[in-house]
Design an enzyme around this catalytic site. Structure first.
Site, PDB file in Angstrom:
ATOM      1  N   ASP A  91       0.870  -1.182   0.000  1.00 16.57           N
ATOM      2  CA  ASP A  91       0.000   0.000   0.000  1.00 16.57           C
ATOM      3  C   ASP A  91       0.904   1.229   0.000  1.00 16.57           C
ATOM      4  OD1 ASP A  91      -2.000   1.890   0.434  1.00 16.57           O
ATOM      5  OD2 ASP A  91      -2.525   1.184   2.453  1.00 16.57           O
ATOM      6  N   HIS A 150      -1.933   2.147   9.296  1.00 11.01           N
ATOM      7  CA  HIS A 150      -2.607   0.936   9.769  1.00 11.01           C
ATOM      8  C   HIS A 150      -1.709  -0.280   9.620  1.00 11.01           C
ATOM      9  CE1 HIS A 150      -3.162   0.263   5.389  1.00 11.01           C
ATOM     10  NE2 HIS A 150      -3.265   1.588   5.376  1.00 11.01           N
ATOM     11  N   GLU A 183       1.128   6.719   6.738  1.00 10.29           N
ATOM     12  CA  GLU A 183       0.634   7.617   5.692  1.00 10.29           C
ATOM     13  C   GLU A 183       0.231   8.995   6.214  1.00 10.29           C
ATOM     14  OE1 GLU A 183      -3.103   6.358   3.816  1.00 10.29           O
ATOM     15  OE2 GLU A 183      -3.052   4.569   5.050  1.00 10.29           O
ATOM     16  N   GLU A 274       2.766   7.780   1.435  1.00 10.01           N
ATOM     17  CA  GLU A 274       2.573   6.522   2.159  1.00 10.01           C
ATOM     18  C   GLU A 274       3.542   5.449   1.694  1.00 10.01           C
ATOM     19  OE1 GLU A 274      -1.243   4.625   1.465  1.00 10.01           O
ATOM     20  OE2 GLU A 274      -1.022   3.349   3.228  1.00 10.01           O
TER      21      GLU A 274
END
Ligand code: MN
Ligand code: MN
Length: 285
Positions: A91, A150, A183, A274
């Site tokens: 991600d 996360h 992020e 991120e």
């Protein structure tokens, strides 16, 4: 760990390819599709639809099936991509500035660098938030407090742990081999997002019987193909007839849910950077 490393490597490659497509007069529909095609060409899948969020929209926007939105000169464009290799996720996001927002972009990038530097085994999660917050404030901007990084797990983008963009005094500590995305979002505004318009991004909400055959086939496809990960209305429209109607019906039944766009409350401009990291080993994307 091989899948995570592979997903991260592909995500990194695709992010820099995608950043090159962000130009004034480019259609966001073309940008999303070209990036998604690239992910497939490299042998992976999308962990979520390519997100292209412009100016005050901080996150959660992909091109709608018939999207005519054009990127304009002066826009501040966040590109956030997710790559899946057997459910292992990379991600990452970057902000492309087509205007005069160099400092704002630098603020989120520097905040990420500083966050990654201290994100080692044993560090308190609140301390990561603190350094992100301080770095962004040093540039004269605000972090967005209700958006966060996360932990990740197979087929789970948000695996339970929140990595804040300010010091929330969370004293939980990072552990070796945790996979987390950090992020930071920096804004000229008040530092809070609210829900906005339709994002074109959906998730499966609950399983429940439905009479309509087309809807049943769509549900089966979503479960097999995405396995709990978010998907785009665009993707369903390519596979099934009358998708717009069926998606609306499934949404009304509470079987699927469309994410709202996340918009900065005071209409401030927003930058985001991120990366996904493997605690104890380093950056994956
Ligand atoms: Mn992301
Ligand atoms: Mn993320």
């Amino acid at each position: 760990m091989d899948d995570w490393k592979e997903a991260g490597k592909i995500a990194k490659t695709v992010l820099s390819y995608g950043a090159g497509l962000i130009k004034s007069d480019a259609k966001i529909l073309d940008v999303c599709e070209e990036i998604e095609n690239k992910i497939f060409k490299l042998g992976a899948k999308c962990a979520f639809p390519v997100n292209v969020s412009i100016n005050k929209v901080a996150a959660h926007n992909t091109a709608l099936p018939d999207d005519q939105t054009i990127i304009e000169d002066g826009d501040l464009v966040k590109l956030d991509i997710g790559v899946s290799v057997n459910g292992a996720i990379g991600d990452c996001a970057i902000t492309v500035d087509l205007g005069d927002n160099k400092k704002l972009v630098e603020a989120s990038r520097e905040a990420l660098n500083e966050g990654i530097k201290i994100a080692k085994e044993g560090i308190k999660i609140g301390d990561i938030g603190e350094i992100i917050q301080k770095t962004i404030q040093k540039f004269g901007f605000s972090p967005i407090r209700n958006l966060s990084g996360h932990s990740l797990d197979r087929y789970k983008i948000h695996a339970g742990l929140t990595i804040p963009n300010y010091n929330n005094h969370d004293s939980k500590k990072l552990k070796k081999n945790m996979i987390i995305a950090i992020e930071p979002f920096a804004t000229t505004g008040v530092g809070k997002v609210m829900e906005g318009g339709k994002s074109g991004i959906y998730k499966m909400e609950k399983i429940k019987p439905v009479r309509d055959t087309n809807c049943r086939n769509i549900i089966k496809y979503i479960q097999e193909e995405y396995n709990g990960l978010p998907f785009a209305a665009r993707w369903i429209c390519k596979k099934f007839k009358n998708s717009v109607f069926s998606l609306r019906l499934l949404e009304k039944e509470g079987i699927i849910k469309q994410y709202p766009q996340l918009v900065e409350e005071s209409k401030g401009l927003v930058s985001q950077t991120e990366k996904t990291i493997l605690v104890g080993e380093g950056i994956l994307t």
